[in-house]
Design a protein around this motif. Sequence first.
Motif, short mmCIF file in Angstrom:
data_model
loop_
_atom_site.label_atom_id
_atom_site.label_comp_id
_atom_site.label_asym_id
_atom_site.label_seq_id
_atom_site.Cartn_x
_atom_site.Cartn_y
_atom_site.Cartn_z
N ALA A 11 2.42 1.99 -10.37
CA ALA A 11 2.89 1.67 -11.72
C ALA A 11 4.25 1.00 -11.72
N VAL A 12 5.15 1.50 -10.89
CA VAL A 12 6.54 1.04 -10.95
C VAL A 12 6.69 -0.41 -10.51
N VAL A 13 6.02 -0.80 -9.44
CA VAL A 13 6.21 -2.16 -8.91
C VAL A 13 5.01 -3.06 -9.19
N HIS A 14 4.06 -2.58 -9.98
CA HIS A 14 2.80 -3.33 -10.11
C HIS A 14 3.01 -4.77 -10.56
N GLU A 15 3.72 -4.99 -11.64
CA GLU A 15 3.84 -6.36 -12.14
C GLU A 15 4.74 -7.22 -11.26
N SER A 16 5.61 -6.58 -10.47
CA SER A 16 6.49 -7.37 -9.61
C SER A 16 5.73 -8.03 -8.47
N ILE A 17 4.49 -7.61 -8.20
CA ILE A 17 3.72 -8.29 -7.15
C ILE A 17 3.34 -9.71 -7.58
N LEU A 26 -5.78 9.52 -14.37
CA LEU A 26 -4.67 8.79 -14.96
C LEU A 26 -3.32 9.08 -14.32
N SER A 27 -3.16 10.23 -13.70
CA SER A 27 -1.87 10.59 -13.14
C SER A 27 -1.50 9.68 -11.97
N HIS A 28 -0.22 9.30 -11.92
CA HIS A 28 0.30 8.49 -10.82
C HIS A 28 1.11 9.33 -9.83
N ALA A 29 0.92 10.64 -9.88
CA ALA A 29 1.71 11.52 -9.01
C ALA A 29 1.50 11.17 -7.53
N GLY A 30 0.30 10.79 -7.17
CA GLY A 30 0.03 10.47 -5.77
C GLY A 30 0.35 9.05 -5.38
N HIS A 31 0.60 8.18 -6.36
CA HIS A 31 0.85 6.76 -6.08
C HIS A 31 1.76 6.15 -7.15
N PRO A 32 2.96 6.67 -7.34
CA PRO A 32 3.83 6.17 -8.40
C PRO A 32 4.21 4.71 -8.25
N LEU A 33 4.30 4.22 -7.02
CA LEU A 33 4.68 2.81 -6.84
C LEU A 33 3.67 1.87 -7.48
#
Length: 433
Positions: A285-291, A276-283
């Motif tokens: 979560a952050v930009v997911h819906e903007s795609i 569940l951690s996004h430490a290795g791939h935070p983008l």
Amino acid sequence: MPLSYRQPGVVFTDHHFGVPLDHDQPAGEQIELFAREAVAPGRDPEGLPWLVYLQGGPGFGANRFAGASAWLPRALEEYRVLLLDQRGTGRSTPATRQTLPARGGPREQADYLTRFRSDSIVRDCEAIRPVLTGGAPWTVLGQSFGGFCATSYLSTAPEGLSAALITGGLPSLDGHADDVYRAAYPRISRKVGAHYLRYPMDVERAWRIAAHLAEHEVVTGGGYRLTVEAFQSLGILLGSGDGSHRLHYLLEHAFVRTPSGPALADAFLEEVHALLSHAGHPLYAVVHESIYAQDHRATGWSAERVRAEFPEFDAARTWAGKGPLLFTGETVHPWMFTADPALRPLRETAGLLAERTDWTPLYDADRLARNEVPVAAAVYHDDMYVDTAHSLATARTVRGLRTWVTDEFEHDGVRVGGGRVLDRLLALVRDEV
């Protein structure tokens, strides 16, 4: 000078490139891109055409192969392969909770991240292509979000492509994020139902874990706050070929007996944190819906809003005895930015991206209708991550695109299928089948 080194069955060479942060301001700020070239041992790379791999995501660096594995051996039979770390990922200039504060506050960070979508990734490719090919077009292989990028490539710079190969990644050309998730939740429900048919004992196990989480505050050793909603999000596993089995084995050892009563096992919590951690791939979560954002419409935390239209995913329904607990899938929610320590500093930034309305189109349907680039796409029947109906509608729009619709694989077919998926796509673009 580029650094080269060997692994079994492959010679890798590291490349670094400077590209504009904003391609409309080429003399402005530069960021770095990293890419790893792969060539079969004994082959003269200068005599080989290029194939560029565009990783799924968003927010993930390219595959880190240990030697020639998965689809790579098939590609190396005839290509010089470029494994590109898309901007913000891998060894390219990173965008994380540690680096983004250098941009300023949340608003400045959000402005910066608007340039991390598929349109900018395509322009990155076009910026480095002349450096590597001398101006010759190349083939792209786009997996998942990489297929979104390939579709954008066909819309904006088809002259840079000799062929496009897409696996599990034909996007809706004009659908809003709400449309994407309204189609997604019923698929997710079907995947969960199939999992429980295969592993009926998991119905009780999932209920028991969720009930425990509803009554106790649980935090993993890595600081992730594990709520019922967070536990449900482990359903993202069900979109891969072995995901149902992995979920089953995870659930079967969730509890241990302690002097104070049953507790979630450290081993279970460690595995859950890693998933569940996004430490290795935070983008991601952050930009997911903007795609999915286009045409001046805000996404507005679409997955969270649309989930309310599907009450069967509410754990309260399970407590009331109205059905088993349903897991969720590839969806991003506001609570993730309080649960995950890697995302907490980016909560306001993500919220500002969700509110933005100044999004520009990512695809050009008219240009796709006039397409002359050979294109083939593997469409995985009932893909949990990308809607099959949306993909096929897009396939009908792209002139000359050939599809291979299959239920042999889940979303990760190009990884688990080895060279078979790539071989099929190459045969399709060459009219060999």
